[in-house]
Design a protein around this motif. Structure first.
Motif, short mmCIF file in Angstrom:
data_model
loop_
_atom_site.label_atom_id
_atom_site.label_comp_id
_atom_site.label_asym_id
_atom_site.label_seq_id
_atom_site.Cartn_x
_atom_site.Cartn_y
_atom_site.Cartn_z
N TYR A 87 0.75 -1.10 -0.12
CA TYR A 87 -0.19 -0.10 0.49
C TYR A 87 0.86 1.57 -0.30
CZ TYR A 87 -3.25 3.77 1.35
OH TYR A 87 -4.26 5.04 1.69
N GLY A 88 1.97 1.55 0.56
CA GLY A 88 2.85 2.17 0.74
C GLY A 88 4.01 2.52 -0.56
N ALA A 89 3.83 1.70 -0.68
CA ALA A 89 4.61 1.92 -2.31
C ALA A 89 3.62 2.74 -3.24
CB ALA A 89 5.18 0.42 -2.94
N MET A 90 2.54 1.73 -3.25
CA MET A 90 2.23 2.53 -4.52
C MET A 90 1.22 3.61 -4.12
SD MET A 90 -1.86 0.08 -4.10
CE MET A 90 -3.78 0.87 -3.69
N VAL A 91 1.10 3.82 -3.04
CA VAL A 91 0.57 5.32 -2.72
C VAL A 91 1.98 6.40 -2.88
CG1 VAL A 91 0.00 6.90 -1.23
CG2 VAL A 91 -1.57 5.12 -1.14
N THR A 92 3.26 6.04 -2.86
CA THR A 92 4.30 6.57 -2.93
C THR A 92 4.47 6.15 -4.71
OG1 THR A 92 5.86 5.47 -1.07
CG2 THR A 92 6.09 6.56 -2.67
N ALA A 93 4.39 5.42 -5.22
CA ALA A 93 4.65 5.40 -6.67
C ALA A 93 3.60 6.65 -7.23
CB ALA A 93 4.38 3.94 -6.98
N THR A 94 2.34 5.89 -6.76
CA THR A 94 0.63 7.38 -7.59
C THR A 94 1.70 8.36 -7.44
OG1 THR A 94 -0.44 5.14 -7.00
CG2 THR A 94 -1.15 7.77 -8.02
N ALA A 95 1.73 9.09 -6.51
CA ALA A 95 1.76 10.24 -6.00
C ALA A 95 3.57 10.72 -6.98
CB ALA A 95 2.68 10.56 -4.21
#
Lengths: 267, 317
Positions: A87-95
């Motif tokens: 979840y953290g990685a996908m939020v970071t990557a999206t941002a």
């Protein structure tokens, strides 16, 4: 034309000019380093990628039984830790990808077109920076999970971390696509809640069970990465998961390419 | 000019350049058959009112937009190739900056993008913003941001420098420092083309002035030549009554020495080769008051050349 034009040879500035390939490599390195410094200055980004996932992990996994209940080759805490790392990685990557939107609004991408940097290299820079921060996010979340009692074989720790990180690529592409598509200055205000919904829908925040919803969930973009990230921990490697990852990654990449070409075309 | 081994391609060559934009009321022609050749090492001012097509032309030279028809060559090549080689840099009017990084970081990044290994410090100094290196771009004033854009253009060490209204937002001292730096670069052989609507700037700093009106070149030559195209001076006078004004205008136009009469509200601007005669005529034989004789400046040429330029199909911005 009335001007008397006497051609003069300009003094060719040769100092410091390097070969194309070396120059591009250094340009990209310098740019990625600057992008990482920018991220470190953005408190909100840091909160979403480094603080939120461990806090969510703590909320979801604080029941003591999770540390003793086994899940695959580890315990339930480990299972949740991997979910939160993704979840953290996908939020970071999206941002990271969505940052393109603000930079387009500020005219920065237009300015870049006046430099020798190729437009595709700019996308590569944004992607690389997003993935580096994503790796940090995965590491922090899993570290907190370990301190909080998550347990699984050493190989599973490494493999889960790697898969969660790679799965975030789908969302880097998603972020880029949205960054090129949406005109808003702060796209993440829209995408943040969307990602939370996707996380629920894809089974990251709670088990999917076996009902009708579990079937629908297979179509959600978080489903594939979530399934794959848990495989080293004993999760099942399904065709649906692989198809899900490939399909969404292709779709987001194609969308990005489409908007990117439109954006860099000579109008 | 024929191309051969001894005459390198000009820095800039525009032939029959046209640019149309789609709009609700049919296509709008921003650039309408523009021809221009700039030799290497020249400092050229492209002068024209807002909407004359200056920015559209610059966009085509930079490869940001494609001409509807006509050709653009920069150093004999396609703009995209010349940009990729880092031989052109530009200072655009607005935007183009990341607000959350510092002035120093912006210039250092730009240097890296142009494949330059040296320190950005000297460029910050030349642009007069060395003391702002650690400041966030978003915290800089408009004039400081404009100097930053200038430093970004300098750090690439381009052979051709394009400036679109470069001194907008700068104070007087800033302008002077800016142009001193530009002239120093030009002396070293760099070609500089700047768009402006400031006559004074064009007059003072350019070797050559290109007057653009309604998307085409209406005058082109050394600054002194363009001035002389106005063949003399401008006499201004006030006639309050509209009927009288029409009468005075007609009588002025009948004079041999009068080239053109332009109306600005209650004021008449008379372009003439004999300002003494016109002034005497106005004061002794008409009701005109507040008579002024403007010196031999670009303004006169500008008024004359841009007000008599033909309008094509009413399609202009």
């Amino acid at each position: 034309m009335t001007a008397a034009t006497t051609p003069t040879t300009p003094t060719a500035p040769t100092w410091g000019r390097t070969s194309r390939a070396t120059g591009t490599a250094r340009a990209v390195r310098t740019y990625v380093a600057l992008e990482l410094r920018r991220t470190l200055r953005h408190r909100r980004t840091l909160v979403f990628s480094m603080v939120m996932p461990p806090v969510l992990l703590w909320i979801f996994a604080r029941q003591d039984v999770f540390a003793t209940q086994s899940a695959g080759s580890g315990n339930v805490t480990a299972w949740i830790a991997v979910s939160m790392a993704l979840y953290g990685a996908m939020v970071t990557a999206t941002a990271g990808g969505a940052g393109v939107s603000a930079e387009r609004a500020q005219g920065w991408t237009r300015q870049l077109r006046l430099t020798p940097l190729r437009p595709a290299a700019y996308v590569a820079v944004k992607l690389a920076a997003a993935m580096v921060v994503g790796a940090a996010s995965v590491t922090v979340t899993l570290l907190v999970g370990w301190l909080g009692g998550a347990s699984m074989p050493a190989g599973a720790w490494a493999a889960c971390a790697l898969l969660a990180w790679v799965g975030a690529l789908v969302f880097a592409a998603f972020g880029l696509f949205m960054g090129y598509l949406l005109p808003a200055e702060n796209v993440m205000q829209i995408l943040g809640p969307v990602l939370a919904l996707l996380a629920f829908g894809g089974g990251l925040f709670m088990p999917l069970g076996a009902g009708r919803w579990a079937a629908v969930a297979q179509l959600v973009p978080t489903y594939g990465p979530a399934q794959l990230a848990h495989v080293p921990l004993g999760g099942e490697l399904t065709v649906a998961a692989v198809v899900n990852v490939v399909a969404w990654a292709s779709l987001f990449a194609a969308g990005t390419a489409w908007r990117f070409r439109k954006d860099t075309a000579r109008a | 000019m024929t191309s051969n081994l001894t005459t390198p391609a000009p820095a800039l060559l525009l032939r029959g350049l046209r640019k149309e934009y789609a709009s609700a009321g049919g296509p709008v022609r921003a650039v309408d058959g523009l021809d221009l050749e700039v030799a290497r090492g020249e400092v050229v001012a492209v002068l024209g009112p807002n909407g004359a097509g200056k920015t559209s032309t610059i966009d085509m030279v930079l490869g940001l937009s494609a001409p509807t028809s006509g050709t653009v060559q920069v150093f004999g090549a396609d703009p995209a190739d010349v940009i990729a080689a880092g031989r052109v840099a530009a200072v655009l009017q607005t935007g183009g900056l990341l607000r959350d990084i510092t002035v120093g970081e912006t210039v250092a990044l730009t240097a890296a993008l142009f494949g330059r290994a040296g320190s950005p410090r000297p460029y910050l100094e030349r642009a007069g913003i060395a003391d702002l290196a650690g400041r966030r771009v978003g915290a800089c004033s408009g004039g400081q941001q404009q100097r930053l854009r200038f430093a970004m253009a300098l750090v690439g060490e381009p052979d051709l420098l394009l400036l679109d209204e470069p001194t907008t937002g700068m104070d007087v001292a800033g302008r002077r420092a800016f142009w001193a730096a530009i002239r120093a670069d030009a002396a070293a052989g760099r070609t500089v083309v700047f768009a402006t609507h400031d006559l004074q700037e064009a007059d003072t700093y350019a070797d050559r002035v290109v007057l653009v009106s309604q998307g085409r070149v209406v005058a082109d030559g050394p600054t002194a030549d363009v001035k002389s195209l106005a063949s003399g001076r401008t006499v201004g006078a006030r006639v309050d009554d509209a009927g009288e004004r029409a009468d005075v205008t007609a009588r002025l136009r009948a004079l041999d020495v009068v080239d053109a009469v332009d109306q600005r509200g209650a004021r008449l601007l008379v372009r003439t080769s004999d300002s003494d005669l016109v002034a005497r005529f106005l004061l002794t034989q008409t009701v005109a008051s507040d008579v002024e004789v403007a010196g031999d400046n670009l303004e006169g040429a500008f008024v004359a050349l841009t007000t008599t330029a033909p309008t094509t199909d009413g399609a202009h911005r």
